[in-house]
Write a protein that holds these residues in place. Structure first.
Motif, PDB file in Angstrom:
ATOM      1  N   ASP A  17      68.600  -9.902 -23.177  1.00 61.41           N
ATOM      2  CA  ASP A  17      67.325  -9.577 -23.829  1.00 61.41           C
ATOM      3  C   ASP A  17      66.580 -10.815 -24.315  1.00 61.41           C
ATOM      4  N   THR A  18      67.233 -11.949 -24.327  1.00 60.07           N
ATOM      5  CA  THR A  18      66.526 -13.179 -24.713  1.00 60.07           C
ATOM      6  C   THR A  18      65.632 -13.684 -23.572  1.00 60.07           C
ATOM      7  N   ARG A  19      65.818 -13.123 -22.390  1.00 55.44           N
ATOM      8  CA  ARG A  19      64.963 -13.452 -21.239  1.00 55.44           C
ATOM      9  C   ARG A  19      64.007 -12.281 -21.031  1.00 55.44           C
ATOM     10  N   ILE A  20      62.722 -12.477 -21.268  1.00 61.30           N
ATOM     11  CA  ILE A  20      61.719 -11.409 -21.163  1.00 61.30           C
ATOM     12  C   ILE A  20      61.159 -11.423 -19.745  1.00 61.30           C
ATOM     13  N   LEU A  21      61.407 -10.344 -18.998  1.00 60.49           N
ATOM     14  CA  LEU A  21      61.000 -10.250 -17.598  1.00 60.49           C
ATOM     15  C   LEU A  21      59.819  -9.303 -17.451  1.00 60.49           C
ATOM     16  N   SER A  22      59.025  -9.529 -16.398  1.00 61.95           N
ATOM     17  CA  SER A  22      57.885  -8.656 -16.120  1.00 61.95           C
ATOM     18  C   SER A  22      58.388  -7.335 -15.549  1.00 61.95           C
ATOM     19  N   PRO A  23      57.984  -6.195 -16.110  1.00 62.40           N
ATOM     20  CA  PRO A  23      58.435  -4.894 -15.584  1.00 62.40           C
ATOM     21  C   PRO A  23      57.732  -4.473 -14.303  1.00 62.40           C
ATOM     22  N   SER A  24      56.644  -5.166 -13.946  1.00 59.67           N
ATOM     23  CA  SER A  24      55.866  -4.759 -12.771  1.00 59.67           C
ATOM     24  C   SER A  24      55.025  -5.933 -12.293  1.00 59.67           C
ATOM     25  N   ARG A  25      54.559  -5.814 -11.098  1.00 59.45           N
ATOM     26  CA  ARG A  25      53.603  -6.811 -10.612  1.00 59.45           C
ATOM     27  C   ARG A  25      52.276  -6.610 -11.316  1.00 59.45           C
ATOM     28  N   GLY A  26      51.647  -7.699 -11.701  1.00 56.28           N
ATOM     29  CA  GLY A  26      50.384  -7.562 -12.414  1.00 56.28           C
ATOM     30  C   GLY A  26      49.779  -8.890 -12.793  1.00 56.28           C
ATOM     31  N   LEU A  27      48.782  -8.814 -13.660  1.00 54.58           N
ATOM     32  CA  LEU A  27      48.094  -9.986 -14.189  1.00 54.58           C
ATOM     33  C   LEU A  27      48.322 -10.044 -15.690  1.00 54.58           C
ATOM     34  N   VAL A  28      48.582 -11.253 -16.189  1.00 53.19           N
ATOM     35  CA  VAL A  28      48.749 -11.430 -17.626  1.00 53.19           C
ATOM     36  C   VAL A  28      47.368 -11.315 -18.272  1.00 53.19           C
ATOM     37  N   GLU A  29      47.188 -10.267 -19.048  1.00 52.72           N
ATOM     38  CA  GLU A  29      45.908 -10.065 -19.715  1.00 52.72           C
ATOM     39  C   GLU A  29      45.841 -10.843 -21.034  1.00 52.72           C
ATOM     40  N   GLN A  30      46.969 -10.856 -21.763  1.00 53.77           N
ATOM     41  CA  GLN A  30      46.983 -11.548 -23.045  1.00 53.77           C
ATOM     42  C   GLN A  30      48.422 -11.875 -23.430  1.00 53.77           C
ATOM     43  N   LYS A  31      48.631 -13.041 -24.009  1.00 53.50           N
ATOM     44  CA  LYS A  31      49.939 -13.377 -24.580  1.00 53.50           C
ATOM     45  C   LYS A  31      49.754 -13.533 -26.082  1.00 53.50           C
ATOM     46  N   PHE A  32      50.761 -13.074 -26.818  1.00 52.53           N
ATOM     47  CA  PHE A  32      50.629 -12.992 -28.266  1.00 52.53           C
ATOM     48  C   PHE A  32      51.508 -13.987 -29.012  1.00 52.53           C
ATOM     49  N   VAL A  33      52.343 -14.756 -28.316  1.00 58.45           N
ATOM     50  CA  VAL A  33      53.242 -15.701 -28.978  1.00 58.45           C
ATOM     51  C   VAL A  33      53.201 -17.046 -28.261  1.00 58.45           C
ATOM     52  N   GLU A  34      53.634 -18.059 -28.964  1.00 59.10           N
ATOM     53  CA  GLU A  34      53.800 -19.399 -28.415  1.00 59.10           C
ATOM     54  C   GLU A  34      55.212 -19.880 -28.739  1.00 59.10           C
ATOM     55  N   ALA A  35      55.636 -20.954 -28.056  1.00 60.02           N
ATOM     56  CA  ALA A  35      56.969 -21.513 -28.297  1.00 60.02           C
ATOM     57  C   ALA A  35      57.108 -21.921 -29.762  1.00 60.02           C
ATOM     58  N   GLY A  36      58.278 -21.588 -30.343  1.00 56.92           N
ATOM     59  CA  GLY A  36      58.545 -21.914 -31.735  1.00 56.92           C
ATOM     60  C   GLY A  36      58.281 -20.786 -32.708  1.00 56.92           C
ATOM     61  N   GLU A  37      57.629 -19.717 -32.263  1.00 54.78           N
ATOM     62  CA  GLU A  37      57.327 -18.604 -33.159  1.00 54.78           C
ATOM     63  C   GLU A  37      58.490 -17.620 -33.212  1.00 54.78           C
ATOM     64  N   PRO A  38      58.802 -17.098 -34.404  1.00 58.75           N
ATOM     65  CA  PRO A  38      59.834 -16.066 -34.513  1.00 58.75           C
ATOM     66  C   PRO A  38      59.253 -14.697 -34.143  1.00 58.75           C
ATOM     67  N   VAL A  39      60.077 -13.857 -33.541  1.00 61.02           N
ATOM     68  CA  VAL A  39      59.644 -12.506 -33.181  1.00 61.02           C
ATOM     69  C   VAL A  39      60.686 -11.522 -33.682  1.00 61.02           C
ATOM     70  N   THR A  40      60.240 -10.287 -33.887  1.00 61.01           N
ATOM     71  CA  THR A  40      61.132  -9.217 -34.328  1.00 61.01           C
ATOM     72  C   THR A  40      61.302  -8.210 -33.206  1.00 61.01           C
ATOM     73  N   VAL A  41      62.279  -7.333 -33.337  1.00 62.07           N
ATOM     74  CA  VAL A  41      62.517  -6.295 -32.335  1.00 62.07           C
ATOM     75  C   VAL A  41      61.294  -5.372 -32.267  1.00 62.07           C
ATOM     76  N   GLY A  42      60.812  -5.142 -31.072  1.00 63.99           N
ATOM     77  CA  GLY A  42      59.661  -4.264 -30.873  1.00 63.99           C
ATOM     78  C   GLY A  42      58.321  -4.962 -30.896  1.00 63.99           C
ATOM     79  N   ALA A  43      58.289  -6.246 -31.191  1.00 63.53           N
ATOM     80  CA  ALA A  43      57.018  -6.975 -31.234  1.00 63.53           C
ATOM     81  C   ALA A  43      56.466  -7.150 -29.821  1.00 63.53           C
ATOM     82  N   THR A  44      55.148  -6.917 -29.651  1.00 61.32           N
ATOM     83  CA  THR A  44      54.512  -7.103 -28.342  1.00 61.32           C
ATOM     84  C   THR A  44      54.348  -8.592 -28.077  1.00 61.32           C
ATOM     85  N   LEU A  45      54.842  -9.027 -26.928  1.00 59.55           N
ATOM     86  CA  LEU A  45      54.798 -10.440 -26.570  1.00 59.55           C
ATOM     87  C   LEU A  45      53.696 -10.748 -25.554  1.00 59.55           C
ATOM     88  N   VAL A  46      53.545  -9.861 -24.557  1.00 58.81           N
ATOM     89  CA  VAL A  46      52.583 -10.066 -23.466  1.00 58.81           C
ATOM     90  C   VAL A  46      52.041  -8.702 -23.059  1.00 58.81           C
TER      91      VAL A  46
END
Length: 359
Positions: A168-197
């Motif tokens: 689960d530390t490796r976040i994979l794309s569930p489908s082919r698509g285009l990245v519309e928005q990313k919500f985190v950058e390297a160094g930021e802490p995240v919690t379970v359930g947080a939207t990343l992309v």
């Protein structure tokens, strides 16, 4: 002679009066307007509706974190195309590595304990058969195997959970698509359930367009259509009508229509504009009215037809119901009949009841 002269004089006066009345009638008679006409005929017709639309993803996916941690790498940017299963970002995995290693050691220990218990059971079974040990010693060995087996299964489950948390530390794309928005950058802490992309799914794309109420009558779900990108005129795609709206936009009065594109292409991007041609219903007997026959009178769109009365051609006004056709012709939905003669030219001086002369 006098009586004959008087008779001749009266005849001349009568002739002059008749000539004057004839001239007066000629002056008072309405002047015929010269027009051109065309007779309406029924014919089979494949209607088409032309409109403009916007490409959009059929589905939007929010990729969330299933583990808490700190982002160590972000491998995509907004607008990037990604494949199903492609790595989007990674979380710090140091703790999960330790847990996996610990869980694997415990599973190995539990396996060794199980092997030892099973070996002991085999030996005591042989001794019990020869009568060298009691029945209680054999039952004790069996209970020991049962406990060792449960401990081993528990250890394997803990190992699987630790390995899943590591994955689960490796976040994979569930489908082919285009990245519309990313919500985190390297160094930021995240919690379970947080939207990343957030992703726009692109293996199936849709076009949304708007049509008038007259064109709406010609469209049904499942009809074939073609879509041409305005940014790339050489690219044309097949599409099917997926959905026809039931409520008009209060600002424009037009109805929404959605089409699903049948072709997959890397050229397509959400937000692109396109020209849409929807192949409408097939009308086995359609009346097509030349656009030149349609004129405006008192803020109404009307047509003049020619009626023959006592040797005269009289113009009669009609207000037909029309829909879009093709080649400068309009599809008649009502108000006109096959065989009627419509005026197509010379309409400037034509009003209701005008006498016309057909070229």
């Amino acid at each position: 002679m006098t009586r004959i002269a008087s008779l001749v004089f009266c005849l001349l006066l009568a002739a002059c009066g008749a000539e004057q009345r004839s001239n007066a009638n000629a002056e008072n008679a309405p002047t015929a307007v010269t027009v051109s006409t065309q007779r309406l005929q029924s014919r089979p017709l494949q209607t088409s509706v032309l409109s403009y639309g916007v490409i959009e993803g059929l589905e939007k996916l929010d990729v969330a974190s299933e583990a808490a941690g700190t982002v160590t790498r972000v491998l995509v940017n907004e607008g990037d195309a990604v494949a199903a299963g492609e790595l989007l970002l990674e979380l710090d995995r140091e703790k999960q590595d330790y847990r996996v290693a610990q869980a694997r050691r415990r599973a190995e220990q539990a396996r060794a304990a199980l092997d030892e218990a099973q070996l002991l059971l085999r030996r005591r079974t042989e001794l019990a058969d020869s009568g060298s040990i009691s029945r209680e010693d054999l039952d004790s060995a069996r209970l020991r195997v049962t406990a060792a087996l449960a401990s081993h299964e528990q250890a394997l489950a803990a190992q699987g959970l630790a390995e899943r948390e590591l994955a689960d530390t490796r976040i994979l794309s569930p489908s082919r698509g285009l990245v519309e928005q990313k919500f985190v950058e390297a160094g930021e802490p995240v919690t379970v359930g947080a939207t990343l992309v957030s992703l726009q799914v692109t293996h199936v794309m849709r076009v949304q367009t708007w049509v008038s109420e007259a064109d709406l009558l010609l469209i049904q779900p499942g009809q074939q259509s073609s879509v041409q990108l305005n940014a790339a005129p050489l690219h044309s795609f097949e599409a099917l009508v997926e959905w026809v709206g039931v409520n008009a936009d209060p600002q424009t009065g037009n109805y929404p229509v959605k089409l699903v594109l049948q072709d997959e292409s890397s050229v397509l991007r959400p937000g692109m504009t396109a020209s849409v041609e929807i192949k409408g219903l097939v009308a086995p007997e359609a009346l097509l009215l030349p656009e030149s026959a349609l004129v405006h009178r008192n803020r109404r769109r009307v047509v003049f037809v020619v009626e023959r009365q006592q040797g005269k051609a009289i113009a009669r006004i009609r207000e037909p119901r029309l829909a879009a056709g093709f080649s400068r012709r309009l599809l008649v939905l009502g108000g006109l009949e096959a065989g009627e003669e419509v005026i197509t030219d010379g309409l400037d001086g034509v009003v209701e009841g005008s006498v016309v002369m057909v070229r």
